[in-house]
Design a protein around this motif. Structure first.
Motif, short mmCIF file in Angstrom:
data_model
loop_
_atom_site.label_atom_id
_atom_site.label_comp_id
_atom_site.label_asym_id
_atom_site.label_seq_id
_atom_site.Cartn_x
_atom_site.Cartn_y
_atom_site.Cartn_z
N SER A 1 -10.93 6.16 -5.01
CA SER A 1 -11.84 5.28 -4.27
C SER A 1 -12.13 5.80 -2.87
O SER A 1 -13.28 6.07 -2.52
CB SER A 1 -11.28 3.85 -4.20
N SER A 2 -11.09 5.98 -2.05
CA SER A 2 -11.32 6.41 -0.67
C SER A 2 -11.63 7.90 -0.57
O SER A 2 -12.26 8.35 0.39
CB SER A 2 -10.11 6.07 0.20
N HIS A 3 -11.18 8.69 -1.55
CA HIS A 3 -11.47 10.13 -1.58
C HIS A 3 -11.58 10.55 -3.04
O HIS A 3 -11.39 9.74 -3.95
CB HIS A 3 -10.37 10.93 -0.85
N GLN B 1 -8.85 -2.93 -6.40
CA GLN B 1 -8.49 -2.95 -4.98
C GLN B 1 -8.15 -4.34 -4.45
O GLN B 1 -7.90 -4.50 -3.26
CB GLN B 1 -9.66 -2.37 -4.17
N ARG C 1 -14.90 -2.42 -7.53
CA ARG C 1 -13.74 -2.40 -6.64
C ARG C 1 -12.60 -3.23 -7.27
O ARG C 1 -11.70 -3.69 -6.57
CB ARG C 1 -14.09 -2.98 -5.27
N SER D 1 -12.77 11.05 3.70
CA SER D 1 -13.34 9.99 2.89
C SER D 1 -14.55 10.50 2.11
O SER D 1 -15.35 11.29 2.62
CB SER D 1 -13.76 8.81 3.76
N CYS E 1 0.83 -1.21 0.00
CA CYS E 1 0.00 0.00 0.00
C CYS E 1 0.87 1.25 0.00
O CYS E 1 2.03 1.22 0.39
CB CYS E 1 -0.92 0.02 1.23
N GLY F 1 -20.30 7.53 -0.01
CA GLY F 1 -20.40 6.32 -0.81
C GLY F 1 -21.79 6.09 -1.39
O GLY F 1 -22.71 6.87 -1.18
N GLY G 1 -15.78 2.94 -2.41
CA GLY G 1 -14.81 3.12 -1.34
C GLY G 1 -15.31 2.70 0.02
O GLY G 1 -16.30 1.98 0.15
N PRO G 2 -14.63 3.17 1.07
CA PRO G 2 -14.93 2.73 2.43
C PRO G 2 -16.32 3.10 2.93
O PRO G 2 -16.85 2.45 3.83
CB PRO G 2 -13.84 3.40 3.27
N ASN G 3 -16.91 4.15 2.36
CA ASN G 3 -18.25 4.56 2.80
C ASN G 3 -19.37 4.00 1.94
O ASN G 3 -20.53 4.36 2.14
CB ASN G 3 -18.33 6.10 2.83
#
Length: 271
Positions: A212-214, A87, A84, A25, A13, A28, A72-74
């Motif tokens: 993805s995360s932001h 990832q 995804r 973040s 990572c 989502g 992403g995470p949300n």
């Protein structure tokens, strides 16, 4: 291979430098299980009301895009969601090997289908201004997604029906960041197999920015995807994207590096 013998600390990572603050973040989608409806999925709407991947072979990118928005995470969808695809980490068996003229190189023992994600370029995420220009470091990857979208400095312009969310940067030097990448990935001492992948004037991989995360395009993830069907043991390559006479050495003179990619239409110089 023992990467430590090559002076490399292996990381799956991105590592973030202390003075780099990642954005909050992104909100989502509300899809359950996996995203299927492009009309209701918030992430699909960012991709021009479409999904960039098809499900074949575990997920393939249909075409190179200005930027790919992944879940992403949300997001409420699960890890098996098609959106995804990049990832999921390395899925092929790679070998780092020595070449006669180009130093280290990378190949896969497995067949790689066109559009498949190959690997992420990992290292230390840092500000470009913090690079030591005197140090000979050939493993710097500028995050130039914004510059590619605008077709600056000879880059092949990528446009798509995507929506770049408004992001308020913590820097006031926006004009500079429009022309010069504000952030980069330093894989000189920390990284993965991507740092060993060589340049080619006729590459079989292409670079794709992924969010993805932001949603800050200047801090996008840098992914390498297969541009063609790649048979086993064929060397993996991508176009480093240097413009000729664009690299200036510490002495202020233009640096010239010959290209040994062997392509039929080789430009003869890497930069």
């Amino acid at each position: 291979m023992d990467f430590q013998n090559l002076g490399l600390t292996y990381t799956k990572c991105i590592q973030v430098a202390e003075n780099v603050k990642l954005p909050i973040s992104a909100p989502g989608c509300n899809c359950k299980g996996t995203c299927v409806d492009t009309k209701t999925c918030a992430c699909a709407r960012l991709n021009g009301s479409d999904f960039p991947y098809v499900r074949r072979d575990g997920g393939r990118l249909i075409e190179a895009k200005a930027v790919v928005f992944e879940c992403g995470p949300n997001c409420d969808c699960g890890p098996g969601c098609i959106n995804r695809t990049s990832q999921r980490g390395l899925k092929y068996r790679f070998e780092v090997f020595r070449t006669p003229k180009k130093g280290w190189a990378v190949r896969s023992w497995d067949y790689i289908p066109s559009g498949a994600p190959v690997c992420e370029y990992t290292g230390i995420l840092m500000r470009t201004d913090d690079l030591d220009s005197v140090c000979e470091n050939n493993f710097i990857f500028d995050i130039d997604c914004l510059q590619t979208m605008k077709g600056l400095d000879g880059r092949e312009r990528r446009l798509g029906d995507v929506s770049i969310p408004t992001y308020h940067s913590d820097t006031n030097d926006d004009k500079k960041s429009d022309n010069v990448p504000e952030f980069c990935i330093d894989a000189g001492s920390v990284g993965n197999i991507a740092r060993f992948i060589n340049h080619s004037c006729e590459p079989n991989l292409f670079v794709q920015c992924v969010l993805s995360s932001h949603h800050d395009i200047k801090l996008a993830r840098v992914m390498l995807f297969a541009a063609d069907n790649i048979p086993p043991l064929q060397e993996l390559t991508y176009d480093y994207g240097y413009a000729i006479d664009s690299v200036i050495g510490p002495d202020g003179n233009i640096k010239k590096m010959p290209c040994y990619c062997g392509a039929a239409d080789c430009r003869k110089r890497l930069y």
